[in-house]
Design a protein around this motif. Sequence first.
Motif, PDB file in Angstrom:
ATOM      1  N   GLY A  87     -21.679  41.773 -17.996  1.00 50.53           N
ATOM      2  CA  GLY A  87     -22.236  40.750 -18.830  1.00 50.53           C
ATOM      3  C   GLY A  87     -21.583  40.814 -20.294  1.00 50.53           C
ATOM      4  O   GLY A  87     -20.399  41.023 -20.282  1.00 50.53           O
ATOM      5  N   GLN A  88     -22.375  40.160 -21.024  1.00 49.50           N
ATOM      6  CA  GLN A  88     -21.797  40.008 -22.505  1.00 49.50           C
ATOM      7  C   GLN A  88     -22.698  40.590 -23.558  1.00 49.50           C
ATOM      8  O   GLN A  88     -24.209  40.560 -23.254  1.00 49.50           O
ATOM      9  CB  GLN A  88     -21.627  38.557 -22.812  1.00 49.50           C
ATOM     10  CG  GLN A  88     -20.541  37.793 -22.065  1.00 49.50           C
ATOM     11  CD  GLN A  88     -20.577  36.266 -22.303  1.00 49.50           C
ATOM     12  OE1 GLN A  88     -21.803  35.682 -22.746  1.00 49.50           O
ATOM     13  NE2 GLN A  88     -19.390  35.635 -22.718  1.00 49.50           N
ATOM     14  N   SER A  89     -22.122  41.277 -24.519  1.00 44.54           N
ATOM     15  CA  SER A  89     -22.950  41.607 -25.513  1.00 44.54           C
ATOM     16  C   SER A  89     -22.862  40.627 -26.678  1.00 44.54           C
ATOM     17  O   SER A  89     -21.911  40.299 -27.110  1.00 44.54           O
ATOM     18  CB  SER A  89     -22.719  43.169 -26.138  1.00 44.54           C
ATOM     19  OG  SER A  89     -23.012  44.034 -25.192  1.00 44.54           O
ATOM     20  N   ARG A  90     -23.853  40.291 -27.530  1.00 39.97           N
ATOM     21  CA  ARG A  90     -23.595  39.432 -28.831  1.00 39.97           C
ATOM     22  C   ARG A  90     -24.369  40.180 -29.932  1.00 39.97           C
ATOM     23  O   ARG A  90     -25.245  40.745 -29.885  1.00 39.97           O
ATOM     24  CB  ARG A  90     -24.457  38.099 -28.426  1.00 39.97           C
ATOM     25  CG  ARG A  90     -23.695  37.196 -27.223  1.00 39.97           C
ATOM     26  CD  ARG A  90     -24.192  35.865 -26.928  1.00 39.97           C
ATOM     27  NE  ARG A  90     -23.690  35.201 -25.864  1.00 39.97           N
ATOM     28  CZ  ARG A  90     -22.657  34.318 -25.766  1.00 39.97           C
ATOM     29  NH1 ARG A  90     -22.341  34.015 -27.063  1.00 39.97           N
ATOM     30  NH2 ARG A  90     -22.198  33.531 -24.872  1.00 39.97           N
ATOM     31  N   ASP A  91     -24.183  39.869 -31.184  1.00 35.83           N
ATOM     32  CA  ASP A  91     -24.668  39.947 -32.331  1.00 35.83           C
ATOM     33  C   ASP A  91     -25.762  39.012 -32.678  1.00 35.83           C
ATOM     34  O   ASP A  91     -26.065  38.031 -31.808  1.00 35.83           O
ATOM     35  CB  ASP A  91     -23.440  40.110 -33.392  1.00 35.83           C
ATOM     36  CG  ASP A  91     -22.958  38.786 -33.589  1.00 35.83           C
ATOM     37  OD1 ASP A  91     -23.483  37.779 -33.398  1.00 35.83           O
ATOM     38  OD2 ASP A  91     -21.808  38.860 -34.398  1.00 35.83           O
ATOM     39  N   ARG A  92     -26.329  39.463 -33.715  1.00 35.95           N
ATOM     40  CA  ARG A  92     -27.631  38.560 -34.090  1.00 35.95           C
ATOM     41  C   ARG A  92     -27.121  37.088 -34.433  1.00 35.95           C
ATOM     42  O   ARG A  92     -28.117  36.085 -34.364  1.00 35.95           O
ATOM     43  CB  ARG A  92     -28.238  39.197 -35.515  1.00 35.95           C
ATOM     44  CG  ARG A  92     -29.032  40.330 -35.231  1.00 35.95           C
ATOM     45  CD  ARG A  92     -29.856  40.856 -36.330  1.00 35.95           C
ATOM     46  NE  ARG A  92     -30.586  41.974 -36.107  1.00 35.95           N
ATOM     47  CZ  ARG A  92     -31.595  42.188 -35.471  1.00 35.95           C
ATOM     48  NH1 ARG A  92     -32.213  41.201 -34.889  1.00 35.95           N
ATOM     49  NH2 ARG A  92     -31.912  43.595 -35.288  1.00 35.95           N
ATOM     50  N   SER A  93     -25.738  36.755 -34.895  1.00 36.02           N
ATOM     51  CA  SER A  93     -25.584  35.309 -35.015  1.00 36.02           C
ATOM     52  C   SER A  93     -25.188  34.727 -33.684  1.00 36.02           C
ATOM     53  O   SER A  93     -24.890  33.293 -33.550  1.00 36.02           O
ATOM     54  CB  SER A  93     -24.385  35.326 -35.831  1.00 36.02           C
ATOM     55  OG  SER A  93     -23.329  35.770 -35.487  1.00 36.02           O
ATOM     56  N   GLY A  94     -25.098  35.259 -32.648  1.00 36.29           N
ATOM     57  CA  GLY A  94     -24.685  34.820 -31.166  1.00 36.29           C
ATOM     58  C   GLY A  94     -23.278  34.953 -30.860  1.00 36.29           C
ATOM     59  O   GLY A  94     -23.135  34.502 -29.899  1.00 36.29           O
ATOM     60  N   GLU A  95     -22.534  35.441 -31.643  1.00 35.11           N
ATOM     61  CA  GLU A  95     -21.104  35.644 -31.346  1.00 35.11           C
ATOM     62  C   GLU A  95     -21.120  36.983 -30.202  1.00 35.11           C
ATOM     63  O   GLU A  95     -21.586  37.757 -30.578  1.00 35.11           O
ATOM     64  CB  GLU A  95     -20.257  35.964 -32.521  1.00 35.11           C
ATOM     65  CG  GLU A  95     -20.101  34.889 -33.756  1.00 35.11           C
ATOM     66  CD  GLU A  95     -19.159  35.279 -34.676  1.00 35.11           C
ATOM     67  OE1 GLU A  95     -18.097  35.219 -34.498  1.00 35.11           O
ATOM     68  OE2 GLU A  95     -19.504  35.350 -35.773  1.00 35.11           O
ATOM     69  N   VAL A  96     -19.999  36.445 -29.575  1.00 35.50           N
ATOM     70  CA  VAL A  96     -19.716  37.536 -28.424  1.00 35.50           C
ATOM     71  C   VAL A  96     -19.002  38.746 -29.266  1.00 35.50           C
ATOM     72  O   VAL A  96     -18.043  38.685 -30.097  1.00 35.50           O
ATOM     73  CB  VAL A  96     -18.850  37.069 -27.398  1.00 35.50           C
ATOM     74  CG1 VAL A  96     -18.415  38.173 -26.360  1.00 35.50           C
ATOM     75  CG2 VAL A  96     -19.439  36.001 -26.726  1.00 35.50           C
ATOM     76  N   ILE A  97     -19.667  40.174 -28.663  1.00 36.21           N
ATOM     77  CA  ILE A  97     -18.813  41.103 -29.312  1.00 36.21           C
ATOM     78  C   ILE A  97     -18.021  41.773 -28.201  1.00 36.21           C
ATOM     79  O   ILE A  97     -16.973  42.214 -28.288  1.00 36.21           O
ATOM     80  CB  ILE A  97     -19.843  42.318 -29.474  1.00 36.21           C
ATOM     81  CG1 ILE A  97     -20.950  41.731 -30.549  1.00 36.21           C
ATOM     82  CG2 ILE A  97     -19.423  43.601 -29.912  1.00 36.21           C
ATOM     83  CD1 ILE A  97     -22.085  42.620 -30.992  1.00 36.21           C
ATOM     84  N   GLU A  98     -18.685  41.602 -26.873  1.00 35.78           N
ATOM     85  CA  GLU A  98     -17.788  42.324 -25.852  1.00 35.78           C
ATOM     86  C   GLU A  98     -18.204  41.840 -24.580  1.00 35.78           C
ATOM     87  O   GLU A  98     -19.443  41.101 -24.279  1.00 35.78           O
ATOM     88  CB  GLU A  98     -18.325  44.110 -25.681  1.00 35.78           C
ATOM     89  CG  GLU A  98     -18.098  44.760 -24.508  1.00 35.78           C
ATOM     90  CD  GLU A  98     -19.000  45.904 -24.302  1.00 35.78           C
ATOM     91  OE1 GLU A  98     -18.377  46.740 -23.528  1.00 35.78           O
ATOM     92  OE2 GLU A  98     -19.929  45.978 -24.868  1.00 35.78           O
ATOM     93  N   VAL A  99     -17.274  41.641 -23.834  1.00 34.52           N
ATOM     94  CA  VAL A  99     -17.579  41.278 -22.351  1.00 34.52           C
ATOM     95  C   VAL A  99     -17.168  42.453 -21.667  1.00 34.52           C
ATOM     96  O   VAL A  99     -16.046  43.237 -21.766  1.00 34.52           O
ATOM     97  CB  VAL A  99     -16.477  40.129 -21.871  1.00 34.52           C
ATOM     98  CG1 VAL A  99     -16.792  39.940 -20.352  1.00 34.52           C
ATOM     99  CG2 VAL A  99     -16.875  38.607 -22.631  1.00 34.52           C
ATOM    100  N   ALA A 100     -18.191  43.022 -20.607  1.00 35.48           N
ATOM    101  CA  ALA A 100     -17.927  44.130 -19.974  1.00 35.48           C
ATOM    102  C   ALA A 100     -18.528  44.193 -18.573  1.00 35.48           C
ATOM    103  O   ALA A 100     -19.274  43.465 -18.003  1.00 35.48           O
ATOM    104  CB  ALA A 100     -18.711  45.238 -20.643  1.00 35.48           C
TER     105      ALA A 100
END
Length: 255
Positions: free
Chosen positions: A223-236
């Motif tokens: 999956g993907q982690s996103r910050d509060r603005s919706g930008e992708v932090i990590e694909v894992a």
Amino acid sequence: MSGSDDVVREMLAALPNDPGDRGTRRARLTDFLADMVAELPVGTELPAERVLAEHFSVARMTVREAVDGLIARGLVERVPRRGSFVAQPRFVHTRHLVSYDDDMRARGMTPGGRKVSSRVRTASESVARALGVEPGARYLDLVRLRTADAVPMAITRSQLSLERFPGLERNAFSTLAMHEVLEREWGVRPATHEQRVRAATVTASEAELLETEPGALAFEMAGQSRDRSGEVIEVARSLYRADRYEIVLQTEFHN
């Protein structure tokens, strides 16, 4: 008679042989046996259903249902033609957003692990699309082994944009968890994490890291982690040992 047999019989003798009235008998018997199992080493064989039925003066079907309850809790596993045994603890994966380290600490265990590999790569179209960057952009391909009380639990492969996190490839990840590094250095925290879970089998190289057998069952969580603005932090992508983890899903019905 083995030492473990002696312990089981002593503990069984200490339990009350009347588990209650008919309506609560199965539930109380399950609780009695759960207390006994909690004190026994992993792999200890439980007394035969006949022995338990005689001790508690209940029908063997009641014993079978009580043991089924222990199996449902992940406390016992039944091996065909052999018997029922104390199971290796399994750690429930929930839908709540919580880091691996926080999850292990909440269970009273010490999280740990090590970096297996760390490579700088250029993003293909699919990786660029997942990370929200342009094709050809540099990203970090990070593989870590995750442990709890020094026992291998999972292998996690993370992909992070080096345009967003320049210099991340130089971090050893030896003391802080990855997301702690991102928060400390870049002020970034995950707000959402969407992941898909499917069944998988462990390859030979993965089995060596996880200390299990090639072909063993595993849970693959991607999956993907996103910050509060919706930008992708990590694909894992994480591969969890299925003999140590189980996934519980809850459904709420609205009338």
